[in-house]
Design a protein around this motif. Structure first.
Motif, PDB file in Angstrom:
ATOM      1  N   ALA A  11       1.045  -1.003  -0.104  1.00 56.96           N
ATOM      2  CA  ALA A  11      -0.378   0.337   0.154  1.00 56.96           C
ATOM      3  C   ALA A  11       1.121   1.293  -0.439  1.00 56.96           C
ATOM      4  CB  ALA A  11      -1.114   0.018   1.786  1.00 56.96           C
ATOM      5  N   GLY A  12       1.955   1.291  -0.552  1.00 63.49           N
ATOM      6  CA  GLY A  12       3.149   2.681  -1.157  1.00 63.49           C
ATOM      7  C   GLY A  12       1.818   3.164  -2.003  1.00 63.49           C
ATOM      8  N   ILE A  13       2.525   4.951  -2.155  1.00 60.50           N
ATOM      9  CA  ILE A  13       1.959   5.288  -3.041  1.00 60.50           C
ATOM     10  C   ILE A  13       1.288   4.652  -4.329  1.00 60.50           C
ATOM     11  CG2 ILE A  13       3.524   6.699  -3.513  1.00 60.50           C
ATOM     12  CD1 ILE A  13       0.603   8.146  -3.015  1.00 60.50           C
ATOM     13  N   ALA A  14       2.496   4.012  -4.836  1.00 56.27           N
ATOM     14  CA  ALA A  14       2.270   3.525  -6.246  1.00 56.27           C
ATOM     15  C   ALA A  14       0.734   2.316  -5.873  1.00 56.27           C
ATOM     16  CB  ALA A  14       3.182   3.018  -6.872  1.00 56.27           C
ATOM     17  N   TYR A  32      -3.008  -5.790   0.175  1.00 53.57           N
ATOM     18  CA  TYR A  32      -2.122  -6.413   0.797  1.00 53.57           C
ATOM     19  C   TYR A  32      -1.277  -5.794   1.558  1.00 53.57           C
ATOM     20  CZ  TYR A  32      -5.860 -10.110   0.242  1.00 53.57           C
ATOM     21  OH  TYR A  32      -7.483 -10.515   0.868  1.00 53.57           O
ATOM     22  N   GLU A  33      -1.366  -5.479   2.881  1.00 50.83           N
ATOM     23  CA  GLU A  33      -0.246  -4.970   2.920  1.00 50.83           C
ATOM     24  C   GLU A  33       0.508  -4.692   4.468  1.00 50.83           C
ATOM     25  OE1 GLU A  33       2.520  -2.139   3.687  1.00 50.83           O
ATOM     26  OE2 GLU A  33       1.806  -2.167   2.050  1.00 50.83           O
ATOM     27  N   LYS A  34       1.947  -5.432   4.597  1.00 55.62           N
ATOM     28  CA  LYS A  34       2.829  -5.556   5.632  1.00 55.62           C
ATOM     29  C   LYS A  34       2.615  -4.840   7.453  1.00 55.62           C
ATOM     30  CE  LYS A  34       7.902  -4.974   5.760  1.00 55.62           C
ATOM     31  NZ  LYS A  34       7.651  -4.388   7.170  1.00 55.62           N
ATOM     32  N   ASN A  35       2.317  -3.547   6.510  1.00 55.88           N
ATOM     33  CA  ASN A  35       2.756  -3.181   8.002  1.00 55.88           C
ATOM     34  C   ASN A  35       0.932  -2.650   8.571  1.00 55.88           C
ATOM     35  OD1 ASN A  35       5.050  -2.541   8.198  1.00 55.88           O
ATOM     36  ND2 ASN A  35       5.416  -1.004   6.286  1.00 55.88           N
ATOM     37  N   ASP A  36       0.673  -1.957   9.297  1.00 56.67           N
ATOM     38  CA  ASP A  36      -0.271  -1.802   9.585  1.00 56.67           C
ATOM     39  C   ASP A  36      -0.648  -0.373   9.563  1.00 56.67           C
ATOM     40  OD1 ASP A  36       1.232   0.013  11.479  1.00 56.67           O
ATOM     41  OD2 ASP A  36       0.587  -0.688  13.494  1.00 56.67           O
ATOM     42  N   PHE A  37      -0.231  -0.171   8.371  1.00 55.94           N
ATOM     43  CA  PHE A  37      -0.355   2.310   8.071  1.00 55.94           C
ATOM     44  C   PHE A  37      -0.472   1.964   6.373  1.00 55.94           C
ATOM     45  CE2 PHE A  37       3.891   1.777   9.377  1.00 55.94           C
ATOM     46  CZ  PHE A  37       4.651   1.664   8.042  1.00 55.94           C
ATOM     47  N   PHE A 247      -4.445  -4.381   6.254  1.00 55.99           N
ATOM     48  CA  PHE A 247      -3.191  -4.350   7.469  1.00 55.99           C
ATOM     49  C   PHE A 247      -2.751  -5.306   8.012  1.00 55.99           C
ATOM     50  CE2 PHE A 247      -5.188  -0.282   5.822  1.00 55.99           C
ATOM     51  CZ  PHE A 247      -4.229   0.373   5.159  1.00 55.99           C
ATOM     52  N   GLY A 248      -1.156  -4.922   8.017  1.00 57.23           N
ATOM     53  CA  GLY A 248      -0.657  -6.581   8.820  1.00 57.23           C
ATOM     54  C   GLY A 248      -0.591  -7.546   8.466  1.00 57.23           C
ATOM     55  N   LYS A 249      -0.974  -7.429   6.828  1.00 53.43           N
ATOM     56  CA  LYS A 249      -1.265  -8.983   6.667  1.00 53.43           C
ATOM     57  C   LYS A 249      -0.077  -9.461   5.523  1.00 53.43           C
ATOM     58  CE  LYS A 249      -4.978 -10.278   8.611  1.00 53.43           C
ATOM     59  NZ  LYS A 249      -5.250 -10.812   9.306  1.00 53.43           N
ATOM     60  N   LYS A 250       1.096  -9.732   5.441  1.00 45.73           N
ATOM     61  CA  LYS A 250       2.014 -10.007   4.819  1.00 45.73           C
ATOM     62  C   LYS A 250       2.240 -11.373   3.988  1.00 45.73           C
ATOM     63  CE  LYS A 250       7.947 -10.037   4.778  1.00 45.73           C
ATOM     64  NZ  LYS A 250       7.960 -12.036   3.933  1.00 45.73           N
ATOM     65  N   ARG A 271      -5.093 -16.388  -1.308  1.00 45.64           N
ATOM     66  CA  ARG A 271      -6.028 -15.547  -1.545  1.00 45.64           C
ATOM     67  C   ARG A 271      -6.248 -15.542  -3.751  1.00 45.64           C
ATOM     68  NH1 ARG A 271      -8.168 -16.235   2.398  1.00 45.64           N
ATOM     69  NH2 ARG A 271      -7.669 -14.388   4.233  1.00 45.64           N
ATOM     70  N   GLU A 272      -7.524 -16.177  -4.256  1.00 55.69           N
ATOM     71  CA  GLU A 272      -7.216 -15.899  -5.368  1.00 55.69           C
ATOM     72  C   GLU A 272      -7.675 -14.664  -6.261  1.00 55.69           C
ATOM     73  OE1 GLU A 272      -9.225 -19.238  -6.707  1.00 55.69           O
ATOM     74  OE2 GLU A 272      -8.117 -20.619  -6.372  1.00 55.69           O
ATOM     75  N   ALA A 273      -7.505 -14.654  -7.593  1.00 52.38           N
ATOM     76  CA  ALA A 273      -7.794 -13.478  -8.231  1.00 52.38           C
ATOM     77  C   ALA A 273      -7.331 -13.645  -9.407  1.00 52.38           C
ATOM     78  CB  ALA A 273      -6.841 -11.867  -7.494  1.00 52.38           C
ATOM     79  N   ASP A 274      -7.978 -12.487 -10.504  1.00 50.24           N
ATOM     80  CA  ASP A 274      -7.757 -12.775 -12.551  1.00 50.24           C
ATOM     81  C   ASP A 274      -6.583 -11.849 -12.221  1.00 50.24           C
ATOM     82  OD1 ASP A 274     -10.144 -13.817 -12.385  1.00 50.24           O
ATOM     83  OD2 ASP A 274     -10.693 -12.086 -11.239  1.00 50.24           O
TER      84      ASP A 274
END
Length: 490
Positions: A11-14, A32-37, A247-250, A271-274
């Motif tokens: 969830a960085g700016i890009a 999905y973002e490893k950090n809590d922010f 968040f908090g999901k590495k 977690r599946e996706a297209d």
């Protein structure tokens, strides 16, 4: 008909920009973002009443942010406000020379002429030259993927090729600047822009002098509420568009079949996706999540960029001679860059950058105080004794500030935190603490950034600072635009 699903890693700016673009495109998006922010390096922190932007501090090309809101049919001003800075910078030299970096290029050139051996005409001619370089290269090297042959079959590329001799590709930044300016101060001044992508002006191609165009010719800006408002506003837009954030999901693993990504694995669950979009440092992506993939060695093994050592200081005083952005130049430019890129060390008289958002953002510091983001350029992490470097650099930085401003800064420090390459690596998964990915160490370094798509897995795309076209805020957002632009409509 159900929506197709897209997963964004990071969830960085890009990643935030990509999530907005994918949602507008009609995808059901999960991040999905490893950090809590959110925001990656583009975040902030409050310490003892002082607010600090933790990462990027110079903001150019605001249209790369506002266009996200326009794409979503929103009014950017309802989410995001910013002002143009004037002056952009204050510059200080050890011999007492001071230059005012006015946003008006003529006034800037006049300040240079009044304080150095170089003329107003020389500066303005140089700024016209870097503007021309941008006109010849922007559409070819920034707005398009360099890794799709069809992107070179257009009139813009032909124009660029025919004028290749004008973009200084076969000289270094330093060589170009030494030929242009009589005063070593101005060579040092413009060489410093190599550090905007963690590179060495003695080896980076002269084409990179185009960086000056974006800041000096086009202007620099400051968002209302500080730099973290960039990521916050885009995050809020993404949430409004239905993007789900975890968040908090590495992400622990990427599962692939022969030619596509099937799923990510988070805390043991698939977690599946297209479609999958990675905003992760490509070095860690391949080494940790995709060890089964073909390793792009030419990209991953390129020299990494420099890093930063930052002291976040809450100062119990206001300094009228400082503005939002300030530079205190090193005595010896050669010694500084040799220490960083030749010795993987830090010299005892480094160039110091001080960012003070409280000059414009009320509430960023207690009344009468200032929030100093005090940074020096350092090498990436190759096992140095950072405790020693931090202690030595802190002492040297304080001594230099005291000499330049005629003060005693030590007793004025009311709050302090430190960020170094080791912490950058750990917190943001930036390989070796490098904050700009690969550095520009040759004429063709731009071609050794990772493409915005996978050549092996047809539904895997890449955005962020370690892929094309670069690592600044606008370039990271541009990487998301290019990557999502390659995705076929649902």
């Amino acid at each position: 008909m159900s929506k197709k699903k897209a997963i964004v890693i990071g969830a960085g700016i890009a990643g935030l920009g990509a999530s907005v673009r994918l949602a507008v495109k009609g995808y059901d998006v999960s991040v999905y973002e490893k950090n809590d922010f959110f925001g990656g390096k583009l975040t902030s922190r409050n310490v003892n009443g002082f607010r600090f932007d933790y990462g990027p501090s110079i903001f150019t090309m605001p249209q790369n942010v506002t266009e996200l809101f326009e794409l979503a049919g929103k009014n950017p001003a309802d989410y995001f406000e910013y002002t143009r800075l004037d002056p952009i910078f204050h510059y200080f030299y050890e011999d007492g020379t001071r230059i005012k970096g006015c946003s008006d290029t003529t006034k800037f050139a006049e300040s240079v002429a009044e304080n150095t051996l170089d003329s107003k005409e020389t500066v303005l001619k140089y700024l016209d030259k870097v503007k021309e370089i941008n006109e010849l290269t922007e559409d070819v090297f920034i707005n398009r993927s360099l890794h799709k042959f069809k992107n070179f079959l257009n009139k813009e590329t032909v124009k660029g090729v025919l004028n290749f001799g004008k973009i200084d590709a076969f000289n270094t930044m330093n060589e170009v600047n030494e030929k242009t300016f009589d005063d070593p101060k101005m060579v040092q001044f413009f060489n410093r822009y190599a550090t905007y992508n963690g590179s060495n002006p003695y080896e980076a191609p002269g084409t990179l002098n185009v960086i000056q165009h974006y800041e000096i010719n086009r202007g620099a800006y400051l968002p209302k509420g500080g730099m973290q408002q960039i990521s916050r506003s885009v995050y809020e837009l993404a949430v409004e568009l239905g993007v789900e954030f975890h968040f908090g999901k590495k992400v622990d693993k990427i599962e692939t079949s022969k030619s596509k990504v099937e799923a990510i694995v988070v805390e043991g669950e698939r977690r599946e996706a297209d479609l999958f979009m990675s905003n992760m440092d490509v070095y860690y992506l391949y080494n940790q999540l995709l060890p089964q993939a073909k390793r792009p060695s030419k990209v991953l093994d390129q020299p990494k960029s420099g890093s930063a050592l930052v002291f976040y200081w809450g100062i119990n005083k206001s300094f009228d001679e400082l503005t939002v952005h300030n530079i205190l130049f090193a005595k010896s430019m050669e010694e500084e860059y040799e220490a960083i890129f030749g010795q993987n060390n830090v010299c005892n008289d480094p160039t110091i950058y001080i960012n003070i958002t409280s000059k414009k953002c009320q509430g960023d510091a207690p009344e009468g105080g200032e929030n100093w983001f005090t940074m020096i350029n350092v090498p990436n992490n190759v096992g140095q004794d950072w405790d020693e470097i931090i202690a030595r650099s802190r002492k040297n930085i304080i001594a230099k500030i005291n000499r330049t401003l005629g003060t005693d800064i030590e007793p004025l420090i009311m709050a302090e935190e430190v960020m170094d390459p080791g912490r950058i690596d750990e917190r943001y998964l930036s390989a070796f603490g490098s904050i700009y990915g690969n550095r520009f160490s040759s004429n063709f370094s731009a071609f050794f950034r990772h493409p915005n798509f996978s050549k092996e897995f047809k539904n895997l795309y890449f955005c962020g600072g370690t892929v094309h076209p670069g690592s600044s805020i606008p370039l990271s957002l541009k990487s998301a635009e290019i990557a999502v632009g390659m995705v076929k409509n649902v």
